[in-house]
Design a protein around this motif. Structure first.
Motif, PDB file in Angstrom:
ATOM      1  N   ASN A  65       0.805  -1.209   0.000  1.00 26.98           N
ATOM      2  CA  ASN A  65       0.000   0.000   0.000  1.00 26.98           C
ATOM      3  C   ASN A  65       0.843   1.266   0.000  1.00 26.98           C
ATOM      4  O   ASN A  65       0.419   2.300  -0.511  1.00 26.98           O
ATOM      5  CB  ASN A  65      -1.004  -0.038   1.149  1.00 26.98           C
ATOM      6  N   GLY A  66       2.039   1.191   0.540  1.00 24.09           N
ATOM      7  CA  GLY A  66       2.964   2.322   0.427  1.00 24.09           C
ATOM      8  C   GLY A  66       3.369   2.557  -1.014  1.00 24.09           C
ATOM      9  O   GLY A  66       3.417   3.705  -1.489  1.00 24.09           O
ATOM     10  N   LEU A  67       3.643   1.493  -1.722  1.00 27.90           N
ATOM     11  CA  LEU A  67       3.975   1.621  -3.143  1.00 27.90           C
ATOM     12  C   LEU A  67       2.769   2.114  -3.941  1.00 27.90           C
ATOM     13  O   LEU A  67       2.914   2.936  -4.857  1.00 27.90           O
ATOM     14  CB  LEU A  67       4.476   0.288  -3.704  1.00 27.90           C
ATOM     15  N   ALA A  68       1.584   1.633  -3.587  1.00 25.75           N
ATOM     16  CA  ALA A  68       0.375   2.088  -4.277  1.00 25.75           C
ATOM     17  C   ALA A  68       0.148   3.577  -4.016  1.00 25.75           C
ATOM     18  O   ALA A  68      -0.209   4.325  -4.940  1.00 25.75           O
ATOM     19  CB  ALA A  68      -0.834   1.273  -3.825  1.00 25.75           C
ATOM     20  N   ALA A  69       0.359   4.024  -2.776  1.00 26.14           N
ATOM     21  CA  ALA A  69       0.197   5.446  -2.448  1.00 26.14           C
ATOM     22  C   ALA A  69       1.151   6.287  -3.284  1.00 26.14           C
ATOM     23  O   ALA A  69       0.766   7.330  -3.828  1.00 26.14           O
ATOM     24  CB  ALA A  69       0.440   5.680  -0.953  1.00 26.14           C
ATOM     25  N   GLU A 103       0.428   9.104  -6.675  1.00 26.59           N
ATOM     26  CA  GLU A 103       0.919  10.486  -6.703  1.00 26.59           C
ATOM     27  C   GLU A 103       1.627  10.818  -8.014  1.00 26.59           C
ATOM     28  O   GLU A 103       1.923  11.980  -8.275  1.00 26.59           O
ATOM     29  CB  GLU A 103       1.866  10.735  -5.528  1.00 26.59           C
ATOM     30  N   GLN A 104       1.906   9.814  -8.818  1.00 28.05           N
ATOM     31  CA  GLN A 104       2.607  10.026 -10.072  1.00 28.05           C
ATOM     32  C   GLN A 104       1.631  10.475 -11.160  1.00 28.05           C
ATOM     33  O   GLN A 104       0.455  10.118 -11.121  1.00 28.05           O
ATOM     34  CB  GLN A 104       3.331   8.743 -10.494  1.00 28.05           C
ATOM     35  N   PRO A 105       2.106  11.246 -12.122  1.00 28.50           N
ATOM     36  CA  PRO A 105       1.227  11.662 -13.216  1.00 28.50           C
ATOM     37  C   PRO A 105       0.578  10.442 -13.882  1.00 28.50           C
ATOM     38  O   PRO A 105       1.264   9.485 -14.239  1.00 28.50           O
ATOM     39  CB  PRO A 105       2.173  12.378 -14.187  1.00 28.50           C
ATOM     40  N   GLY A 106      -0.723  10.457 -13.974  1.00 23.86           N
ATOM     41  CA  GLY A 106      -1.455   9.354 -14.591  1.00 23.86           C
ATOM     42  C   GLY A 106      -1.554   8.117 -13.726  1.00 23.86           C
ATOM     43  O   GLY A 106      -1.995   7.061 -14.182  1.00 23.86           O
ATOM     44  N   GLY A 107      -1.151   8.219 -12.465  1.00 23.84           N
ATOM     45  CA  GLY A 107      -1.155   7.070 -11.567  1.00 23.84           C
ATOM     46  C   GLY A 107      -2.555   6.543 -11.310  1.00 23.84           C
ATOM     47  O   GLY A 107      -3.504   7.312 -11.192  1.00 23.84           O
ATOM     48  N   THR A 108      -2.658   5.234 -11.265  1.00 24.08           N
ATOM     49  CA  THR A 108      -3.940   4.592 -10.973  1.00 24.08           C
ATOM     50  C   THR A 108      -3.734   3.564  -9.871  1.00 24.08           C
ATOM     51  O   THR A 108      -2.620   3.095  -9.642  1.00 24.08           O
ATOM     52  CB  THR A 108      -4.522   3.889 -12.217  1.00 24.08           C
TER      53      THR A 108
END
Length: 165
Positions: A115-119, A123-128
């Protein structure tokens, strides 16, 4: 942006595997069942309280955990990781004293990492949101990031990469 990633990654990695590097030791691949168990785990305040206590109780055992860093027989399942962790003298009783089993400790650790990696990715452009990851767990991670970072600092010295060998 890189600094945010570095902070997030270091906190999650430290919390997730620093004390457990010998137990985790780069599993080759987890089964769908194991992956689903990690993704399905619900991060809660109660579990975080137990986890924080477990991290502190494992501190005296960090040298014993480091002794197992070079093993080449990396477990390929959660059951294998649990068995490997339980072989380290004192781990089971330390975790029990914190109100956790070895399996719950590992699953919580891996769920925090996931979940840290998902968070970070969100935050990255276009992140899903990655498939199988629950937004509620990402929100939990974000809300507790400072505490998780402090726990990461506690475990940093036990990381196999940071050991004085």
């Amino acid at each position: 942006m890189f600094n945010t990633f570095q902070t997030t990654l270091s906190a999650t990695v430290a919390c997730a595997i620093a004390l457990l590097a010998p137990a985790l030791a780069e599993p080759q691949s987890l089964s769908d069942h194991d992956t689903n168990e990690i993704s399905g785990y619900v991060l809660t305040d109660a579990a975080l309280t137990k986890y924080a206590q477990a991290v502190r109780k494992l501190q005296p055992l960090k040298e014993q955990l480091q002794q197992d860093c070079d093993r080449e027989d990396a477990p390929e399942s959660l059951n294998g990781m649990v068995a490997r962790l339980d072989k380290v003298s004192g781990v089971k009783s330390a975790l029990k004293g914190a109100g956790m089993t070895s399996r719950e400790y590992l699953v919580f650790s891996l769920a925090v990492f996931q979940n840290g990696l998902a968070a970070w990715s969100l935050e990255q452009p276009g992140g899903t949101l990655p498939p199988g990851v629950k937004m509620a767990n990402v929100n939990f991670y974000r809300a507790h990031e400072a505490e998780l970072k402090k726990l990461g600092e506690l475990t940093k010295q036990a990381d196999c990469d940071n050991s004085n060998r």
